[in-house]
Design a protein around this motif. Structure first.
Motif, mmCIF file in Angstrom:
data_model
loop_
_atom_site.group_PDB
_atom_site.id
_atom_site.type_symbol
_atom_site.label_atom_id
_atom_site.label_comp_id
_atom_site.label_asym_id
_atom_site.label_seq_id
_atom_site.Cartn_x
_atom_site.Cartn_y
_atom_site.Cartn_z
ATOM 1 N N LYS B 215 0.834 -1.215 0.000
ATOM 2 C CA LYS B 215 0.000 0.000 0.000
ATOM 3 C C LYS B 215 0.866 1.263 0.000
ATOM 4 O O LYS B 215 0.709 2.154 0.827
ATOM 5 C CB LYS B 215 -0.965 0.001 1.203
ATOM 6 N N VAL B 216 1.825 1.280 -0.937
ATOM 7 C CA VAL B 216 2.722 2.430 -1.089
ATOM 8 C C VAL B 216 2.867 2.775 -2.569
ATOM 9 O O VAL B 216 2.365 2.058 -3.439
ATOM 10 C CB VAL B 216 4.132 2.131 -0.502
ATOM 11 N N GLY B 217 3.542 3.887 -2.862
ATOM 12 C CA GLY B 217 3.888 4.259 -4.220
ATOM 13 C C GLY B 217 5.398 4.162 -4.397
ATOM 14 O O GLY B 217 6.117 3.729 -3.494
ATOM 15 N N ALA B 218 5.894 4.584 -5.581
ATOM 16 C CA ALA B 218 7.346 4.518 -5.813
ATOM 17 C C ALA B 218 7.725 5.481 -6.919
ATOM 18 O O ALA B 218 6.902 5.838 -7.758
ATOM 19 C CB ALA B 218 7.761 3.107 -6.205
ATOM 20 N N VAL B 219 8.985 5.912 -6.895
ATOM 21 C CA VAL B 219 9.554 6.579 -8.055
ATOM 22 C C VAL B 219 10.829 5.827 -8.432
ATOM 23 O O VAL B 219 11.706 5.606 -7.597
ATOM 24 C CB VAL B 219 9.785 8.096 -7.809
ATOM 25 N N ILE B 220 10.862 5.340 -9.670
ATOM 26 C CA ILE B 220 12.066 4.657 -10.142
ATOM 27 C C ILE B 220 12.775 5.562 -11.143
ATOM 28 O O ILE B 220 12.147 6.433 -11.762
ATOM 29 C CB ILE B 220 11.750 3.268 -10.763
ATOM 30 N N GLU B 221 14.093 5.393 -11.255
ATOM 31 C CA GLU B 221 14.887 6.296 -12.090
ATOM 32 C C GLU B 221 15.371 5.568 -13.337
ATOM 33 O O GLU B 221 16.158 4.632 -13.240
ATOM 34 C CB GLU B 221 16.067 6.840 -11.286
ATOM 35 N N GLU B 222 14.927 6.034 -14.489
ATOM 36 C CA GLU B 222 15.277 5.386 -15.752
ATOM 37 C C GLU B 222 16.782 5.186 -15.876
ATOM 38 O O GLU B 222 17.246 4.114 -16.256
ATOM 39 C CB GLU B 222 14.764 6.219 -16.939
ATOM 40 N N SER B 223 17.550 6.211 -15.513
ATOM 41 C CA SER B 223 19.001 6.147 -15.716
ATOM 42 C C SER B 223 19.678 5.170 -14.766
ATOM 43 O O SER B 223 20.823 4.773 -14.987
ATOM 44 C CB SER B 223 19.615 7.538 -15.538
ATOM 45 N N ALA B 224 18.972 4.768 -13.694
ATOM 46 C CA ALA B 224 19.585 3.863 -12.701
ATOM 47 C C ALA B 224 19.258 2.394 -12.956
ATOM 48 O O ALA B 224 19.873 1.507 -12.363
ATOM 49 C CB ALA B 224 19.117 4.256 -11.301
ATOM 50 N N ILE B 225 18.277 2.143 -13.834
ATOM 51 C CA ILE B 225 17.850 0.755 -14.055
ATOM 52 C C ILE B 225 18.863 0.024 -14.940
ATOM 53 O O ILE B 225 19.091 0.418 -16.090
ATOM 54 C CB ILE B 225 16.437 0.725 -14.699
ATOM 55 N N PRO B 226 19.508 -1.037 -14.420
ATOM 56 C CA PRO B 226 20.504 -1.760 -15.215
ATOM 57 C C PRO B 226 19.831 -2.548 -16.335
ATOM 58 O O PRO B 226 18.828 -3.232 -16.096
ATOM 59 C CB PRO B 226 21.157 -2.707 -14.196
ATOM 60 N N LEU B 227 20.385 -2.406 -17.554
ATOM 61 C CA LEU B 227 19.779 -3.070 -18.713
ATOM 62 C C LEU B 227 20.680 -4.184 -19.231
ATOM 63 O O LEU B 227 21.906 -4.044 -19.264
ATOM 64 C CB LEU B 227 19.553 -2.054 -19.835
ATOM 65 N N ARG B 228 20.039 -5.311 -19.633
ATOM 66 C CA ARG B 228 20.800 -6.377 -20.289
ATOM 67 C C ARG B 228 21.298 -5.830 -21.629
ATOM 68 O O ARG B 228 20.655 -4.973 -22.245
ATOM 69 C CB ARG B 228 19.923 -7.605 -20.517
ATOM 70 N N LYS B 229 22.439 -6.308 -22.100
ATOM 71 C CA LYS B 229 23.035 -5.847 -23.357
ATOM 72 C C LYS B 229 21.998 -5.870 -24.481
ATOM 73 O O LYS B 229 21.345 -6.891 -24.689
ATOM 74 C CB LYS B 229 24.211 -6.772 -23.709
ATOM 75 N N GLY B 230 21.823 -4.777 -25.149
ATOM 76 C CA GLY B 230 20.889 -4.722 -26.268
ATOM 77 C C GLY B 230 19.472 -4.341 -25.878
ATOM 78 O O GLY B 230 18.618 -4.130 -26.739
ATOM 79 N N ALA B 231 19.196 -4.281 -24.584
ATOM 80 C CA ALA B 231 17.831 -3.973 -24.129
ATOM 81 C C ALA B 231 17.654 -2.469 -23.949
ATOM 82 O O ALA B 231 18.609 -1.750 -23.653
ATOM 83 C CB ALA B 231 17.537 -4.698 -22.827
ATOM 84 N N ILE B 232 16.428 -1.997 -24.140
ATOM 85 C CA ILE B 232 16.089 -0.595 -23.841
ATOM 86 C C ILE B 232 15.148 -0.590 -22.634
ATOM 87 O O ILE B 232 14.720 -1.640 -22.168
ATOM 88 C CB ILE B 232 15.440 0.112 -25.061
ATOM 89 N N ILE B 233 14.847 0.608 -22.136
ATOM 90 C CA ILE B 233 14.094 0.725 -20.876
ATOM 91 C C ILE B 233 12.749 -0.009 -20.923
ATOM 92 O O ILE B 233 12.348 -0.657 -19.948
ATOM 93 C CB ILE B 233 13.915 2.226 -20.483
ATOM 94 N N ASP B 234 12.053 0.035 -22.079
ATOM 95 C CA ASP B 234 10.758 -0.646 -22.165
ATOM 96 C C ASP B 234 10.896 -2.161 -22.032
ATOM 97 O O ASP B 234 9.983 -2.829 -21.537
ATOM 98 C CB ASP B 234 10.036 -0.303 -23.478
ATOM 99 N N ASN B 235 12.036 -2.713 -22.469
ATOM 100 C CA ASN B 235 12.273 -4.150 -22.277
ATOM 101 C C ASN B 235 12.356 -4.476 -20.783
ATOM 102 O O ASN B 235 11.799 -5.473 -20.331
ATOM 103 C CB ASN B 235 13.572 -4.598 -22.954
ATOM 104 N N ALA B 236 13.067 -3.624 -20.041
ATOM 105 C CA ALA B 236 13.204 -3.852 -18.596
ATOM 106 C C ALA B 236 11.849 -3.754 -17.898
ATOM 107 O O ALA B 236 11.531 -4.537 -17.010
ATOM 108 C CB ALA B 236 14.183 -2.847 -18.001
ATOM 109 N N LEU B 237 11.045 -2.802 -18.350
ATOM 110 C CA LEU B 237 9.749 -2.572 -17.700
ATOM 111 C C LEU B 237 8.727 -3.653 -18.031
ATOM 112 O O LEU B 237 7.915 -4.017 -17.192
ATOM 113 C CB LEU B 237 9.189 -1.199 -18.105
#
Lengths: 299, 299
Positions: B215-237
């Motif tokens: 029962k909480v919210g969150a703010v995540i930071e696009e620049s901090a999310i580690p991506l697998r090689k070749g992946a873009i942010i939408d793949n991670a999400l």
């Protein structure tokens, strides 16, 4: 409403709300895994059963009875070990165009069967598939020294069953049976069977499992085998899905059990013998023939 | 050889012989239920995962990798609770004309994954079906006070992940991942996360489960999310099947964890906030947008 409209998380939430659990369940449906507590030092019994549309049931059967059967098949396995069923996990594969009411009724049957033995539904998985597949994984509790395997039958032991066999498919018994948990608990607390199994593939095959794992033979008596109304001996031997218990007891406790007044019914159907003497059936007219082991072929 | 030639009991015997278990398994494959022992007073973790041909895998994938994935999906759920995987039950639906070598390879993968975590395969069920369905029900052990649910995240807690996300399907990562059991055990023993989940449906949806249950919210930071090689942010999400852990930690222990030298990798990706503030992603150019929760639809 169709399942596609409800969505996966809608379906899970619907199931979660419908389930009520005991204090033994610390975390139930809705996390990565369920968390449960048992009494310290108990043994765990683990079993799993998968039911597939077209093999174990058809969509024109009542969903509630399908659910009941799915749960009770696993409960029967715990009974066959002398255990107490405690925690169930339900995996469900369903087509997206299935009516939501079918899943509601299925879970109603699962819940009713669970409630009959005060066991908790603690989690599961839902996936999409063109045919319905239901898997029930069940954890039970066994008291130390009261767990009965298939492997302890000795020559001279008496062979008994908990009820009439045969014709479970034509009579609908395969959907409506009550797993013999109470009978098994009574037995392990008072008479401790040397081996036990539930009848899923038919007496011939399931007693055969006890013989194979105990490395013994047996002679069963055609005239002593209790038959469900309308069934003949071949139905008892080969139909399966009776979910009665077959168990073995040394001669003295067997005689004692058979003269004890209980709420339950126990029928003596034969005797364990040396493996070298084979697996025989004494026919009504007196001749002994080998038991044909032509049980239901799953493949 | 085809399965029809091997027969059900032949198949079970083949599987039984191939499996080697620990002393914790009292009775394994081949009875009505498995019997296992745990240390007194521990909590049990129970989870189940069903994989269906055409949804989670196809027959042209390596059977060994399918088996490995089936086991590891359940292992990952036990990891996500901070537990130790112990006992697995395998239900398998297979067509009769399937080559026996496929099942052998499937079980080789299941056994290899089990061996990597010293867990026992203690039983299962086999049925006939036109499509392959694999269900793994897994019992794990949780130490009292070290079990982590999805429901304990608090505003101010830091959000972390154990590895890069996105593109698991295109990279084959969804078949070859290693469940984060060691990382989770390290965390619960030294830093005790307030909430934890594994990434099966994608960061957006799986962090969403923590938020809903806490029962909480969150703010995540696009620049901090580690991506697998070749992946873009939408793949991670939104891709899912990364099987990394997302967890939350109060600020102090989070800072401490991030400056501790360990064998493992932990990435801070955001912060928990009040539910009223919503579920946001801070884009690279600084604006905060609501996280779209368009995870994989199972139905």
């Amino acid at each position: 409403m169709r399942l596609t409209g409800l969505g996966e998380f809608g379906l899970i939430e619907r199931i979660r709300r419908s389930v009520k659990n005991s204090a033994r369940t610390v975390i139930g449906i809705g996390d990565d895994a369920a968390v449960v507590s048992l009494v310290a030092g108990q043994q765990l019994l683990l079993t799993t059963d998968m039911l597939v549309e077209g093999v174990h049931f058809t969509k024109d059967m009542t969903a509630r009875l399908i659910g009941r059967k799915a749960m009770n098949c696993s409960v029967s396995d715990i009974a066959a070990m002398g255990g107490i069923p405690r925690f169930a996990l339900i995996s469900l594969a369903v087509p997206g165009n299935l009516e939501t009411v079918f899943v509601d009724d299925l879970f109603r049957g699962l819940r009713e069967a669970a409630a009959a033995f005060a066991l908790d539904i603690v989690g599961g998985d839902t996936v999409r598939n063109d045919k319905i597949v239901i898997n029930v994984a069940l954890t039970g509790e066994g008291k130390a020294g009261q767990v009965v395997s298939r492997g302890g039958a000795k020559p001279g032991d008496q062979i008994l069953v908990t009820g009439p066999l045969g014709g479970s498919l034509t009579s609908g018994g395969h959907l409506k049976f009550l797993p013999r948990v109470k009978e098994a608990r009574y037995l392990v607390e008072h008479f401790l069977p040397t081996a036990m199994i539930d009848v899923s593939d038919g007496l011939a095959s399931d007693l055969g499992h006890i013989l194979a794992q105990s490395k013994v033979g047996a002679v069963i008596e055609e005239s002593a085998i209790p038959l469900r109304k309308g069934a003949i001996i071949d139905n008892a031997l080969y139909d399966g899905e009776d979910f009665e218990l077959i168990f073995t007891l040394a001669q003295k406790p067997a005689a004692q059990l058979l003269k004890t007044k209980t709420l339950y019914h126990f029928y003596r159907i034969g005797e364990i013998q040396e493996a070298a003497k084979g697996y025989l059936i004494k026919k009504r007219y007196g001749r002994c023939l080998p038991v044909e082991n032509k049980s239901y072929k799953h493949f």
